[in-house]
Write a protein that holds these residues in place. Sequence first.
Motif, PDB file in Angstrom:
ATOM      1  N   ALA A  36       2.869 -13.351  -0.475  1.00 41.00           N
ATOM      2  CA  ALA A  36       4.003 -12.432  -0.427  1.00 41.00           C
ATOM      3  C   ALA A  36       5.272 -13.135   0.028  1.00 41.00           C
ATOM      4  CB  ALA A  36       3.687 -11.263   0.503  1.00 41.00           C
ATOM      5  N   LYS A  45       8.365  -6.624  -6.131  1.00 40.01           N
ATOM      6  CA  LYS A  45       8.253  -5.637  -5.064  1.00 40.01           C
ATOM      7  C   LYS A  45       6.887  -4.941  -5.053  1.00 40.01           C
ATOM      8  CE  LYS A  45      10.462  -1.567  -3.161  1.00 40.01           C
ATOM      9  NZ  LYS A  45      11.520  -0.570  -3.283  1.00 40.01           N
ATOM     10  N   LYS A  46       6.384  -4.540  -6.211  1.00 36.99           N
ATOM     11  CA  LYS A  46       5.108  -3.818  -6.297  1.00 36.99           C
ATOM     12  C   LYS A  46       3.946  -4.697  -5.813  1.00 36.99           C
ATOM     13  CE  LYS A  46       3.054  -0.173  -8.316  1.00 36.99           C
ATOM     14  NZ  LYS A  46       3.136   1.136  -7.761  1.00 36.99           N
ATOM     15  N   GLU A  49       4.216  -5.141  -1.949  1.00 35.56           N
ATOM     16  CA  GLU A  49       3.804  -3.935  -1.233  1.00 35.56           C
ATOM     17  C   GLU A  49       2.287  -3.743  -1.269  1.00 35.56           C
ATOM     18  OE1 GLU A  49       6.150  -0.768  -2.836  1.00 35.56           O
ATOM     19  OE2 GLU A  49       7.876  -1.294  -1.611  1.00 35.56           O
ATOM     20  N   SER A  50       1.643  -4.163  -2.359  1.00 34.74           N
ATOM     21  CA  SER A  50       0.185  -4.032  -2.409  1.00 34.74           C
ATOM     22  C   SER A  50      -0.497  -5.055  -1.497  1.00 34.74           C
ATOM     23  CB  SER A  50      -0.325  -4.194  -3.843  1.00 34.74           C
ATOM     24  OG  SER A  50      -0.233  -5.532  -4.261  1.00 34.74           O
ATOM     25  N   GLY A  53       1.932  -4.072   2.338  1.00 35.26           N
ATOM     26  CA  GLY A  53       2.661  -2.816   2.476  1.00 35.26           C
ATOM     27  C   GLY A  53       2.255  -2.047   3.722  1.00 35.26           C
ATOM     28  N   ILE A  54       2.918  -0.934   3.953  1.00 36.12           N
ATOM     29  CA  ILE A  54       2.688  -0.130   5.155  1.00 36.12           C
ATOM     30  C   ILE A  54       1.259   0.414   5.186  1.00 36.12           C
ATOM     31  CG2 ILE A  54       3.594   2.024   4.181  1.00 36.12           C
ATOM     32  CD1 ILE A  54       4.160   0.831   7.757  1.00 36.12           C
ATOM     33  N   LYS A  55       0.701   0.773   4.039  1.00 32.17           N
ATOM     34  CA  LYS A  55      -0.674   1.279   3.995  1.00 32.17           C
ATOM     35  C   LYS A  55      -1.654   0.200   4.459  1.00 32.17           C
ATOM     36  CE  LYS A  55      -4.143   3.078   0.824  1.00 32.17           C
ATOM     37  NZ  LYS A  55      -4.445   3.410  -0.568  1.00 32.17           N
TER      38      LYS A  55
END
Length: 75
Positions: A36, A45-46, A49-50, A53-55
């Motif tokens: 990243a 970006k996608k 985030e995967s 990311g926040i999750k």
Amino acid sequence: YNNLLITVSSIFLSWWIPHTFAKEAQGSGVPQVLVANELDFVSHKKIIESLVGIKVILIKIISSIICIIGGGAIG
């Protein structure tokens, strides 16, 4: 027996949560952060985030806390 049951249950739960809710949160996370860091945020970006990311972050924090409280080790 109670302490053993708590420890085994918490270690299982700390594995099951990322396995069920965010497979990308499994493992140490170091390779994902390195990848990243090398990607351009605007065009990837996608993917970023995967990876981080926040999750993913929240799942890793929750499962780590459960493992530590139950007597497991992380690292």
